[in-house]
Scaffold this motif. Structure first.
Motif, short mmCIF file in Angstrom:
data_model
loop_
_atom_site.label_atom_id
_atom_site.label_comp_id
_atom_site.label_asym_id
_atom_site.label_seq_id
_atom_site.Cartn_x
_atom_site.Cartn_y
_atom_site.Cartn_z
N PRO B 131 0.68 -0.90 0.27
CA PRO B 131 0.09 0.10 -0.14
C PRO B 131 0.66 1.10 0.10
CG PRO B 131 -0.39 -0.54 2.57
CD PRO B 131 0.67 -2.15 1.68
N PHE B 132 1.77 1.69 0.71
CA PHE B 132 3.06 2.09 0.81
C PHE B 132 4.28 2.78 -0.87
CE2 PHE B 132 1.57 1.69 4.72
CZ PHE B 132 0.99 3.41 5.15
N TYR B 142 1.29 7.03 0.64
CA TYR B 142 0.42 5.90 0.40
C TYR B 142 0.69 6.39 -1.54
CZ TYR B 142 -2.42 4.97 3.80
OH TYR B 142 -2.95 4.81 5.09
N LEU B 387 4.58 -3.98 2.92
CA LEU B 387 3.77 -3.12 3.46
C LEU B 387 4.31 -1.89 2.56
CD1 LEU B 387 3.71 -2.22 7.29
CD2 LEU B 387 2.22 -2.87 5.89
#
Ligand code: B1M
Lengths: 235, 512
Positions: B131-132, B142, B387
């Motif tokens: 997502p990042f 983001y 992530l």
């Protein structure tokens, strides 16, 4: 655990004086000994300690030590689980007494992952730490719709609603839940805490939560503070 | 130098250009010429297989809220109680061995980029699912659809990556329920390498299939595979309806799936290597057997993603020895079963492209190369346990990907490679730099890193004293500036845009 270094001579809890017993209970919580914590709680009550005093001096103080050592990397997750479980053993005895004497319990939390999300390891850790901090935790599992959350709030009447999401595709659903609470005019009845790795502080604000928790330890720290403030503001 | 050079080669200009492409030759995938590293002998592997069968027989696997799977298993002879399926010993193995192919071709829009997955081949794809993004200005934020396109472009331009991947990052700025259209379109438009489909619902999987029909034609896809998509097991021992729904759509349409137990050992499996591998095998067998029951013969890949959780915090950790051991064993088990194997990646827990990132990623990449991974997801860009995807990390990982290709080529024993002429020519003392054998071979003799700096301290210092990530940053900007899209029929582009427009108009934007 290196048991060889420890002289495990039989300790008879009932033979300890109050001060020794409380310290022993801190150690027993640390070691996750549920039976011993139950016994210690009963002994203190029998010695005319108030439930509130047992809770604060024996259990909460003991779990605070556990929390610090977890944060510092000395205690491991499986050990904290055992400690929290021991704490729960003591709490089960104290809870009815606290209610009886009109003392507000530490608090109750309903927690679950939002609709579409099955990531639950983080949520489980949060539940564990919250129980360790003396909260009653109702875990409603994974994949919860607005209706599921509302039903749980209705049934369990918690102080705190906790929501967890690990997906950017599911985290916006938190707002759907909060918006519904607002619409039903019950938003202010609860402290809403949110967490999960893809969230951040800003997102927490954006969905209308009271707090974003970066990890389980922080949730357990933040919850009593927010709850205290809320109770204070209501007089 | 001895003698005169025989030919002009175009002088400075030509030489500069020829030196820019750093890898010997661009190949559609790696063909391995070195042996597999086997961590356990047959007796050890048999023990794990036996234990996995016991898991399948006595404990069973949950296929949650998905009656179609329960019915198929029941008809095939399994014991079904509620969502729990228990399998007679050997049942899953024989279903898989009866029909699952040992290898398959995943066709690309550009036939020269089609890949073979399985056997002695290795196909590398970029990171998935973050997502990042850690962007080129050093910010963590983001990810957007612009980042998504950039990552597809970088993968397209990278000889070491053979596959465009799937959710190369989560385009958080596009509504959740319509993102998949933009992602699939980007893979088709900005690259001509093979790619992965959406798995977040059966409907989105169907949209993916409908879009590839426009690219390849309905008939073609029913007899060929053009998608390989990621189906994660909700370990321990659970398949959920979302993943099963998507897997079923792909299987019905002859498209491949990676059935991947995705394990944070200690939380989602036992804390030991042998116990975790046992669970992985049981889960993968059950999932692959289901796929074969849906459509016998459809390609299916045995996946394994294993990390260890920190027992101190619950956080996933990477690049440590235990997950490497798990990967070695799972690869051996997949070979014994006779299906392709997915694992590996430039996995790390670091937040930035630093030493932790490099060490951890290198450990995982080396293991993946030696154990015999056929499809390597997360080969470039992975940070922070998935992530975050980082541009600089992506470029650093590409260098590693290129190196794996050379390593897996093994040792050439041709006359030229034996280099006896060089040994005779130079003899004791002297040096080899001017030998004619060296003159004939130097250009491709040794791998040249794209990101390492091996200059003198003074030169490095004069050039700004840049660290690896800073050098990768410069390379990345250059690559994006020089990107040129692969050719695409305007009619195809129009058809895709029209399809997406129509579908998007059929339902409201939703953010969950
Ligand atoms: C009060 O309330 C509070 C307070 C604090 C709270 C809180 C609530 N909740 C959490 N906290 C906080 O406290 C906790 C403890 O300190 C912390 O919790 P965490 O959960 O952050 O930390 C845990 C202790 C450990 N961390 C985790 O458990 C998550 C790790 C990662 C690797 C992960 C896992 C393990 C899994 N996954 Co998933 N998975 C990833 C994750 C990447 C990552 N590094 O985070 C992520 C989140 N997954 C992803 C994806 C894509 C997916 N996953 C999927 C499935 C799974 C598994 C089932 C395999 C497994 C989950 C198993 C389980 N039982 O939970 C699929 C979706 C399933 C679904 N419908 O939910 C699937 C879609 C896979 C697919 N095929 O494409 C990516 C996200 C994509 C996105 N859209 O955002 C992802 C970033 C990995 C990746 N790169 O692909 C804090 O965040």
């Amino acid at each position: 655990m290196t048991e060889e270094n420890y002289d495990d001579e039989e300790i008879i809890l009932s033979e300890l004086d109050d001060e020794e017993l409380v310290l022993q209970m801190h150690d027993d919580l640390y070691d996750g000994m549920r039976e011993e914590i139950i016994e210690g709680t009963e002994i203190l009550l029998a010695r005319n300690w108030s439930a509130e005093r047992v809770l604060n001096e024996a259990l909460v103080a003991g779990m605070t030590i556990v929390g610090v050592d977890f944060r510092d990397g000395i205690l491991f997750v499986p050990e904290v689980l055992l400690a929290a479980n021991a704490m729960k053993g003591g709490m089960a005895i104290l809870k009815p007494l606290l209610v009886e004497s009109g003392i507000e319990p530490i608090g109750k939390m309903v927690i679950g992952t939002v609709k579409g999300d099955i990531h639950d390891i983080g949520k489980n850790l949060v539940g564990m730490m919250m129980e360790g901090a003396g909260f009653e935790v109702v875990d409603i599992g994974i994949n919860n719709s607005v209706e599921d959350y509302l039903a749980a709030l209705e049934e369990h009447k918690p102080d705190i609603l906790g929501m967890s999401a690990l997906l950017t595709t599911t985290m916006p659903y938190m707002k759907v839940v909060v918006d519904e609470l607002v619409r039903l005019n019950i938003r202010d009845d609860y402290v809403v805490l949110v967490g999960g790795a893809p969230l951040n502080e800003e997102f927490g604000h954006a969905v209308g939560a009271d707090g974003y928790c970066r990890d389980a330890a922080q949730a357990a720290q933040m919850a009593p503070l927010l709850l205290h403030n809320r109770r204070a503001s209501r007089g | 130098m001895t003698g005169r050079s025989t030919r002009r080669s175009g002088g400075r200009e030509a030489r500069r250009i020829s030196r820019e492409v750093n890898i010997e030759q661009v190949r559609p995938f790696i063909e391995r010429k070195i042996p597999y590293y086997e961590l356990l002998d047959d007796a050890g592997l048999e023990l794990i297989e036996k234990n996995a069968d016991t898991v399948l027989e006595q404990i069973g696997i949950d296929f949650k809220e998905f009656p179609q799977a329960l019915a198929l298993f029941k008809a095939a002879g399994a014991d079904v109680q509620g969502d729990r399926v228990r399998f007679p010993r050997g049942m899953c193995r024989s279903i898989i061995q009866d029909s699952a192919p040992a290898e398959y071709v995943q066709h690309a829009r550009n036939p020269e980029r089609s890949v073979t997955i399985g056997g002695d081949r290795m196909v590398l794809a970029p990171a998935y699912g973050s997502p990042f993004i850690r962007d080129l200005d050093g910010e963590r934020r983001y990810a957007t659809i612009e980042d998504f396109r950039n990552l597809v472009k970088l993968a397209y331009m990278s000889p070491g990556l053979h596959h465009s991947g799937g959710t190369v990052c989560e385009p958080v700025d596009v509504p959740v329920n319509k993102r998949h259209f933009d992602m699939i379109y980007s893979h088709i438009k900005y690259s001509d390498k093979p790619f992965m489909g959406s798995v977040t619902s059966a409907e989105r999987a169907q949209d993916t299939v409908d879009m590839v029909k426009l690219v390849f034609g309905e008939e073609f896809i029913q007899s060929n595979t053009v998608l390989t998509s990621l189906i994660n097991v909700n370990s321990p021992m659970t398949f959920d309806a979302t993943m099963l729904g998507a897997a079923t759509v792909y299987a019905e349409n002859n498209q491949a799936t990676l059935i991947s137990p995705f394990i944070l050992a200690g939380a989602m499996s036992p804390v030991t290597v042998a116990g975790t591998v046992t669970q992985i095998l049981a889960e993968a067998l059950a999932g692959m057997a289901y796929i074969q029951l849906v459509r016998p013969g459809v390609p299916v890949v045995f996946g394994t993603f294993a990390a260890a959780v920190s027992m101190q915090s619950g956080a996933p950790t990477f690049g440590t020895p235990e997950p490497s051991k798990i990967m070695y064993l799972a690869a051996s088990l997949a070979r014994r079963l006779g299906v392709p194997f997915r694992s590996g990646g430039g996995l790390c827990g670091s937040k930035i492209a630093d030493a932790q990132a490099a060490y951890e990623s290198a450990n995982t990449l080396q293991t993946a190369a030696l154990c015999g991974v056929n499809f390597m997801l997360h080969a470039a860009g992975w940070l922070e346990g998935g992530l975050t995807v980082g541009y600089e990390k992506f470029i650093m990982d590409l260098d590693q990907a290129n190196m794996l290709q050379v390593l897996l080529q093994g040792v050439d024993l041709s006359e030229n490679e034996q280099a006896m002429s060089a040994l005779h020519e130079v003899g004791p003392g002297s040096h080899f730099l001017g030998a004619s054998h060296t003159q004939a071979n130097f250009e491709t003799a040794f791998y040249r890193s794209t990101v390492a700096d091996n200059n003198s301290f003074e030169q490095w210092h004069q050039e700004g004293g840049l660290d690896t990530a800073a050098r990768a940053n410069i390379i990345c900007r250059k690559m994006l500036d020089s990107y040129q899209a692969p050719a695409m029929e305007p009619a195809l582009d129009e058809a895709l845009i029209e399809f997406i427009g129509q579908r998007k108009a059929q339902f409201d934007d939703r953010d969950y």
